[in-house]
Design a protein around this motif. Structure first.
Motif, PDB file in Angstrom:
ATOM      1  N   UNK A 147       0.830  -1.208   0.000  1.00  0.00           N
ATOM      2  CA  UNK A 147       0.000   0.000   0.000  1.00  0.00           C
ATOM      3  C   UNK A 147       0.860   1.252   0.000  1.00  0.00           C
ATOM      4  N   UNK A 148       1.984   1.233   0.739  1.00  0.00           N
ATOM      5  CA  UNK A 148       2.879   2.385   0.762  1.00  0.00           C
ATOM      6  C   UNK A 148       3.480   2.620  -0.618  1.00  0.00           C
ATOM      7  N   UNK A 149       3.932   1.550  -1.262  1.00  0.00           N
ATOM      8  CA  UNK A 149       4.512   1.676  -2.604  1.00  0.00           C
ATOM      9  C   UNK A 149       3.470   2.220  -3.578  1.00  0.00           C
ATOM     10  N   UNK A 150       2.247   1.702  -3.493  1.00  0.00           N
ATOM     11  CA  UNK A 150       1.186   2.174  -4.386  1.00  0.00           C
ATOM     12  C   UNK A 150       0.842   3.634  -4.111  1.00  0.00           C
ATOM     13  N   UNK A 151       0.864   4.022  -2.814  1.00  0.00           N
ATOM     14  CA  UNK A 151       0.560   5.410  -2.457  1.00  0.00           C
ATOM     15  C   UNK A 151       1.600   6.359  -3.042  1.00  0.00           C
ATOM     16  N   UNK A 152       2.862   5.952  -3.001  1.00  0.00           N
ATOM     17  CA  UNK A 152       3.927   6.779  -3.583  1.00  0.00           C
ATOM     18  C   UNK A 152       3.722   6.872  -5.101  1.00  0.00           C
ATOM     19  N   UNK A 153       3.440   5.722  -5.711  1.00  0.00           N
ATOM     20  CA  UNK A 153       3.266   5.696  -7.171  1.00  0.00           C
ATOM     21  C   UNK A 153       2.113   6.579  -7.618  1.00  0.00           C
ATOM     22  N   UNK A 154       1.022   6.590  -6.825  1.00  0.00           N
ATOM     23  CA  UNK A 154      -0.146   7.394  -7.202  1.00  0.00           C
ATOM     24  C   UNK A 154       0.150   8.889  -7.166  1.00  0.00           C
ATOM     25  N   UNK A 155       1.171   9.274  -6.405  1.00  0.00           N
ATOM     26  CA  UNK A 155       1.485  10.694  -6.258  1.00  0.00           C
ATOM     27  C   UNK A 155       2.572  11.170  -7.240  1.00  0.00           C
ATOM     28  N   UNK A 156       3.101  10.266  -8.037  1.00  0.00           N
ATOM     29  CA  UNK A 156       4.115  10.638  -9.037  1.00  0.00           C
ATOM     30  C   UNK A 156       3.397  11.004 -10.337  1.00  0.00           C
ATOM     31  N   UNK A 157       3.629  12.206 -10.820  1.00  0.00           N
ATOM     32  CA  UNK A 157       2.884  12.699 -11.985  1.00  0.00           C
ATOM     33  C   UNK A 157       3.372  12.087 -13.293  1.00  0.00           C
ATOM     34  N   UNK A 158       4.643  11.799 -13.382  1.00  0.00           N
ATOM     35  CA  UNK A 158       5.147  11.246 -14.635  1.00  0.00           C
ATOM     36  C   UNK A 158       4.929   9.744 -14.686  1.00  0.00           C
ATOM     37  N   UNK A 159       5.044   9.186 -15.854  1.00  0.00           N
ATOM     38  CA  UNK A 159       4.784   7.778 -16.062  1.00  0.00           C
ATOM     39  C   UNK A 159       5.924   6.946 -15.489  1.00  0.00           C
ATOM     40  N   UNK A 160       5.590   5.940 -14.701  1.00  0.00           N
ATOM     41  CA  UNK A 160       6.597   5.056 -14.099  1.00  0.00           C
ATOM     42  C   UNK A 160       6.131   3.610 -14.234  1.00  0.00           C
ATOM     43  N   UNK A 161       7.065   2.707 -14.019  1.00  0.00           N
ATOM     44  CA  UNK A 161       6.738   1.283 -14.076  1.00  0.00           C
ATOM     45  C   UNK A 161       6.778   0.695 -12.671  1.00  0.00           C
ATOM     46  N   UNK A 162       5.828  -0.211 -12.395  1.00  0.00           N
ATOM     47  CA  UNK A 162       5.799  -0.919 -11.114  1.00  0.00           C
ATOM     48  C   UNK A 162       5.932  -2.409 -11.401  1.00  0.00           C
ATOM     49  N   UNK A 163       6.937  -3.017 -10.807  1.00  0.00           N
ATOM     50  CA  UNK A 163       7.116  -4.458 -10.960  1.00  0.00           C
ATOM     51  C   UNK A 163       6.787  -5.152  -9.640  1.00  0.00           C
ATOM     52  N   UNK A 164       6.904  -6.457  -9.635  1.00  0.00           N
ATOM     53  CA  UNK A 164       6.588  -7.219  -8.427  1.00  0.00           C
ATOM     54  C   UNK A 164       7.578  -8.363  -8.280  1.00  0.00           C
ATOM     55  N   UNK A 165       8.073  -8.545  -7.054  1.00  0.00           N
ATOM     56  CA  UNK A 165       9.004  -9.616  -6.770  1.00  0.00           C
ATOM     57  C   UNK A 165       8.665 -10.239  -5.420  1.00  0.00           C
ATOM     58  N   UNK A 166       8.442 -11.546  -5.451  1.00  0.00           N
ATOM     59  CA  UNK A 166       8.077 -12.274  -4.221  1.00  0.00           C
ATOM     60  C   UNK A 166       6.863 -11.647  -3.532  1.00  0.00           C
ATOM     61  N   UNK A 167       5.913 -11.186  -4.351  1.00  0.00           N
ATOM     62  CA  UNK A 167       4.690 -10.614  -3.808  1.00  0.00           C
ATOM     63  C   UNK A 167       4.798  -9.179  -3.358  1.00  0.00           C
ATOM     64  N   UNK A 168       5.974  -8.567  -3.486  1.00  0.00           N
ATOM     65  CA  UNK A 168       6.176  -7.182  -3.074  1.00  0.00           C
ATOM     66  C   UNK A 168       6.273  -6.279  -4.298  1.00  0.00           C
TER      67      UNK A 168
END
Length: 829
Positions: free
Chosen positions: A335-356
């Motif tokens: 949730x913390x990672x997603x919250x940070x991502x939602x506040x970044x205005x430019x386009x970014x990539x989110x990956x996942x490793x071991x469920x994180x």
């Protein structure tokens, strides 16, 4: 003003907790816990210790202990053995629960602290009360006073008040104080449906209000689970939680309860809350039937069904906030990672490793969004937790669980932060003062501060003043936090403030710990001119947090100005007891023994001592458990480890000549009048000892008559050891310094015992004759009287000097007065 407390050997707990209630763990009781009974019947002491430890971890301030069973007849011996083990391994104070006064008094003698008695009442002929009241008076102990009188259990509010008044008036005949009574106004189960008990809940709440109004200095308690006896487990949990909330609002000070089974009032389903409140307040005839029907329909899943859940449709920041407030740790990192991502205005990539989840972007991109997440989502959650704690809606264990969630969130968030100035709200240097090996409270402060955005420089425990100063000069913090558990070590706070005032350290000081109060902190802030930067008493970690928030805010100057004005107008509240009001004790002087020499100090130098002979007097229990902290599940293993370490340290001390033992003692003619007058080499020296308010009204002066004999002694392990400890601390050899300090302190005590034995032998007295009383303890609390002792035997010539306040330097020293009277005993005031 005296603050009523109970204590173990390691920890003191105030009877009035803020916020209430004081939690008394109920599970170590064979009368109410099947598990406790099974453990007692199987002689499983380790299991009982684990059960006690679990309750403390779940939030219990004290532990109720009852081992009585119909299956075995050795309650007395079992209880003595158990409380001894508990005192060694658990830091929570004990509540001794037995119907046998002999069991209670024998247990009290085993406990190196101040327990509570459970319980007294005036049932029948009142014999139980009359047997236990003298014990309460003798040891100054509080007791749970059940509102049971000659006519039985009090049921109506007025009966509860009248019975409490009868208990108090009867206790006054034994010299009991109001604050020694912890009234249990009794509560009866609401599960019977009998007309007699339909208003039992309301009557209990009203009874608490009446008793608190009549006895504002007394305390109240309840065996909480009685209110729900007979209901299904899920229903009991909700009813107990709601009733506790209303009882605290009515003035309840403590509750005998399993803290783990309490649900915070705001988190209880509104429908279930109304159902049980209808039952508690008897709002309609079907209240009980509706509670039973609801919880039968819901079944055993009710307790878990009410478990709050995160709505996946919420924004990630709200989810993270919700998890912290509701102690839902699993998933908070994502949730913390997603919250940070939602506040970044430019386009970014989110990956996942071991469920994180992982943001694939440089920290320059994520930093601002991470700061916003911290300030807008995470910190407000901890503020809400703190506010609920302050309002009494959360107990401490829930706060700690929220802090664990916050810690996990911050650890994840830090992965996306640039390390730069300004990412911290402020800086705090924190430590437990020198001489104090306890750090539970300090660690809690560290956790709460760090989880609220502060940088904490934790210097640990037993921190010398100079170490604090060095860290202040190094990191330039916004404040310093000092923690102390013991009365003796809390004086280090005064030393720091005096040093800061003299050396113009511009640093606010936050002070906390069980041994201190606002009077003490205000006094040291005002003595010798008001310390301009602020000395603040922080009763709880959230008090400290609020103070720190003000100190780093734009309103800092206004806040400190307001504090200065408050201190300027503050006057210490002192309750002076006229000694004339207290009758003299019945003690009669006896013929004094003959001293080998009078009026001349007898000095012993290092060459006169054999350290191995001194160490024969060493209290290994005190060394291993208190000074070295070797506490664990099995004292047998701790003893083995302790013996191994002691052998190593003895060798080191002797090989490196670390101790330089010296002692001085002397015999003097004295005269016991209103004060103790001692014929010294430079004239009469006058000791004004206080008189006890307890039933015997003892005073040290009473043990002496005209032309009597008194002895004084002082011992030290020398100045070299303190120099070495200081050097090792500067070299970051904290562990070595810690162990050497502990051995030095206990060696000084062993020396005192050795010199005391020598005095007894020279006076040819035995048995109880020759008790030594050290200043700073209850019978002679005023350490400034050390100056009088120094006038008589001049310990300065033996390397012992005094501070202005009467503290001995070096710290590993002790002084005492020796009383030859055969009836002498230790007593409290």
């Amino acid at each position: 003003m005296k603050i009523p407390r109970v204590s173990s050997s390691l920890k003191a707990v105030e009877l009035r907790q803020e916020p209430a209630p004081m939690i008394i763990g109920e599970r170590l009781n064979t009368q109410g816990s099947k598990k406790a009974k099974q453990l007692v019947l199987s002689d499983d002491f380790d299991g009982l210790i684990d059960l006690a430890r679990t309750q403390v971890e779940d939030g219990a301030h004290c532990l109720d202990v009852c081992v009585a069973t119909t299956e075995r007849s050795d309650e007395l011996e079992f209880m003595k053995k158990l409380v001894k083990r508990l005192s060694l391994e658990i830091d929570a104070p004990l509540v001794i629960d037995s119907t046998d006064p002999n069991v209670i008094e024998s247990s009290i003698r085993q406990i190196p602290g101040k327990p509570m008695i459970n319980s007294i009442n005036l049932e029948g002929d009142g014999s139980r009360f009359h047997k236990l009241a003298p014990i309460m008076a003798k040891y100054g102990l509080p007791a749970i006073a059940l509102c049971i009188g000659p006519r039985g259990m009090a049921k109506t509010p007025q009966e509860k008040l009248e019975t409490a008044e009868l208990l108090y008036e009867t206790g006054k005949k034994y010299g009991l104080r109001e604050d020694q009574f912890v009234f249990d106004v009794l509560t009866f189960t609401l599960a019977t449906g009998e007309a007699e008990f339909l208003d039992a809940g309301k009557n209990t709440l009203e009874g608490i209000k009446l008793v608190k109004k009549r006895f504002p200095n007394a305390f109240t308690t309840l065996g909480l689970s009685n209110i729900s006896f007979g209901l299904a487990p899920a229903a009991r949990k909700i009813l107990n939680s709601v009733f506790l909330y209303h009882a605290v609002k009515a003035g309840l000070d403590s509750a005998i309860v399993n803290a783990k089974e309490i649900v915070p009032y705001p988190e209880i389903d509104a429908k279930e809350r109304k159902l049980v409140e209808d039952l508690i307040f008897n709002t309609h005839p079907n209240a009980l039937a509706e509670v039973i029907a609801h919880f039968e329909k819901a079944g055993t899943q009710v307790a878990s069904a009410k478990k709050v859940e995160v709505d996946p449709s919420w924004p990630a920041g709200k989810r993270a906030n919700f998890r912290i407030v509701n102690r839902l740790k699993d998933g908070i990192e994502n949730d913390v990672v997603s919250a940070i991502a939602e506040k970044i205005t430019q386009k970014i990539a989110i990956s996942e490793k071991d469920g994180r989840k992982i943001i694939d972007a440089p920290k320059e991109t994520t930093h601002d969004a991470a700061i916003t997440t911290l300030n807008d989502d995470l910190l407000p959650a901890m503020k809400e937790v703190g506010d609920k704690f302050g309002a009494g809606e959360l107990i401490l264990p829930f706060v700690l669980k929220s802090a664990e969630c916050m810690k996990a969130a911050v650890v994840e968030l830090e992965k996306y932060l640039l390390k730069e100035e300004g990412t911290s709200k402020g800086k705090l240097v924190l430590g437990t003062v020198y001489g104090d090996v306890h750090d539970i409270g300090k660690n809690l402060v560290k956790t709460i501060f760090e989880n609220n955005g502060y940088t904490v420089y934790d210097l640990g425990k037993q921190v010398p003043l100079q170490k604090f100063v060095e860290k202040i000069n190094e990191v330039k913090p916004d404040a310093i936090g000092l923690s102390a558990l013991l009365v003796s070590t809390s004086k280090q706070m005064q030393h720091f403030v005096e040093f800061a005032r003299e050396n113009k350290l511009a640093i606010p000081v936050l002070c906390g710990g069980a041994a201190i109060n606002s009077n003490y902190i205000n006094r040291i802030a005002k003595e010798g001119a008001i310390y301009p930067h602020g000395v603040f008493y922080c009763k709880t970690m959230f008090d400290g947090l609020k103070t720190m928030d003000r100190l780093v805010s734009p309103q800092r100057s206004q806040f400190i100005s307001e504090w200065q004005e408050k201190i300027q107008n503050w006057k210490e509240t002192k309750i002076e007891k006229s000694q004339g009001e207290l009758p003299r004790s019945d003690v009669k002087p006896v013929t004094p023994p003959v001293a080998p020499v009078l009026g001349q100090p007898i000095r012993l130098e290092p060459k006169d001592f054999d350290l191995n002979k001194i160490w024969e007097k060493l209290s290994k229990k005190s060394l291993f458990v208190l000074s070295w902290g070797l506490r664990g599940r099995g004292m047998e293993n701790a003893d083995v480890e302790g013996e191994k370490m002691l052998a190593e340290w003895k060798k080191k001390v002797m090989d490196e000549n670390l101790f330089e033992p010296r002692a001085v003692y002397g015999y003097f003619v004295c005269h016991g009048r209103d004060k103790l007058l001692v014929d010294g080499p430079n004239g009469t020296v006058e000791f004004d000892f206080p008189r006890s308010a307890q039933s015997k009204h003892l005073c040290l002066t009473d043990y002496f008559g005209e032309n009597d004999l008194v002895a004084f002694q002082a011992v030290t392990v020398g100045n070299k050891v303190q120099e070495i400890i200081d050097r090792w601390n500067k070299e970051d050899r904290y562990t070595d310094a810690y162990y050497l300090h502990g051995l030095a302190v206990e060696t000084a005590e062993a020396m005192a015992e050795l010199i005391n034995q020598r005095i007894r032998e020279e006076l040819k007295i035995s048995g109880k004759r020759g008790l030594r009383y050290s200043w700073g303890y209850p019978s002679c609390p005023d350490v400034s009287q050390h100056h009088l002792v120094w006038n008589l035997i001049d310990p300065a010539k033996s390397g012992m000097t005094l501070t202005e306040a009467g503290q001995i330097i070096p710290e590993q020293s002790t002084a005492a007065i020796v009383v030859h009277h055969p009836d002498a005993e230790y007593f409290v005031l």
